[in-house]
Scaffold this active site. Sequence first.
Site, PDB file in Angstrom:
ATOM      1  CB  CYS A  85      -9.547   4.971   0.353  1.00 25.00           C
ATOM      2  SG  CYS A  85     -11.225   5.333   0.853  1.00 25.00           S
ATOM      3  CG  HIS A 201      -8.828   0.954   3.057  1.00 16.07           C
ATOM      4  ND1 HIS A 201      -8.083   2.065   3.388  1.00 16.07           N
ATOM      5  CD2 HIS A 201     -10.073   1.406   2.758  1.00 16.07           C
ATOM      6  CE1 HIS A 201      -8.853   3.146   3.292  1.00 16.07           C
ATOM      7  NE2 HIS A 201     -10.067   2.773   2.904  1.00 16.07           N
ATOM      8  CD  GLU A 203      -4.856   0.798   4.260  1.00 16.77           C
ATOM      9  OE1 GLU A 203      -4.803   0.197   3.179  1.00 16.77           O
ATOM     10  OE2 GLU A 203      -5.553   1.835   4.431  1.00 16.77           O
TER      11      GLU A 203
END
Lengths: 227, 80
Positions: A85, A201, A203
């Site tokens: 990002c 993302h 994560e």
Amino acid sequence: MKSSVITFPGSNCDRDMDVALTKFGFKNKMVWHNDQELPKSDLIVLPGGFSYGDYLRCGSMASKSKIMHSVINFAKSGGLVMGICNGFQILVESGLVPGVLLRNKYLQFICKNIHVKVDNKENTFFKNLDKKVLEFHIAHNEGNYFCTNDQLKEIEDNNQIAIYYCDQNGNTNDQINPNGSIKNIAGILNKEKNVLGMMPHPERMIDQSLSGEDGSIFFKNLLNNIK
Amino acid sequence: MKVSAVITLKKDVLDPQGKVIHETLDGMGFNSVNEVRQGKYFEIDVKENDPKKAKDLVEDMCKKLLANLVIENYKIIETQ
């Protein structure tokens, strides 16, 4: 395996990334942007967020910070660097991956789950991955990947496109493109394939009860590939 | 010495903000607009009294930070 996550003023996914890397077995260290030296690492991660409040252009200020000299040297000597990002925006601004990230085509901040197609497995990040389509999360205002026609030809010839936005069956088309990126590009590699920048993302997808497990698949595979 | 620089998007780069501004102007009755492109303007006061040197300095700043040359052009518009 050792990893380092760089924290810039305004990063806000740095601790999420720390949690994810640690969960899957990385020994992670947090590194402040004003430091000059990187700890010994097998992987450097530039996390998401809004470094320097997105002033001037997203990632432009962070790309000139002190630690970035070491990150650039690390990448140029073959070290693995991943930007997620805002981290992707920092990578394009530092010139480590080609192109730029423009404002989303319809001028809206997009925050939703999306699917990406992994076509290119000739790199450490996606090598040996079982799944072809992964569900990740995006949250950005400037994720519209753009590059010149010459650059596009070069990245296609060099097989540098890492992932594409797609539907859950892996079809890529304009309707599924969330932000107007050229060719539905969601992530891109450098020529040598040791630097990955991507808007989604992983994560945020490491817990079935909270979101999903495709991030877990990505990180487990990444760790195995680095070992 | 003050030097000003204008950064604009290159011709082929989509400028959605410019497009929306154009449509809004149109809605307000300004119907004679062909196109709107939005850019950035910088006024930089440099510790340099030689106009040529001041301009070169700001040009270097444009190349290295103020503009992203993949999508933007820069123009030094005035020195005073």
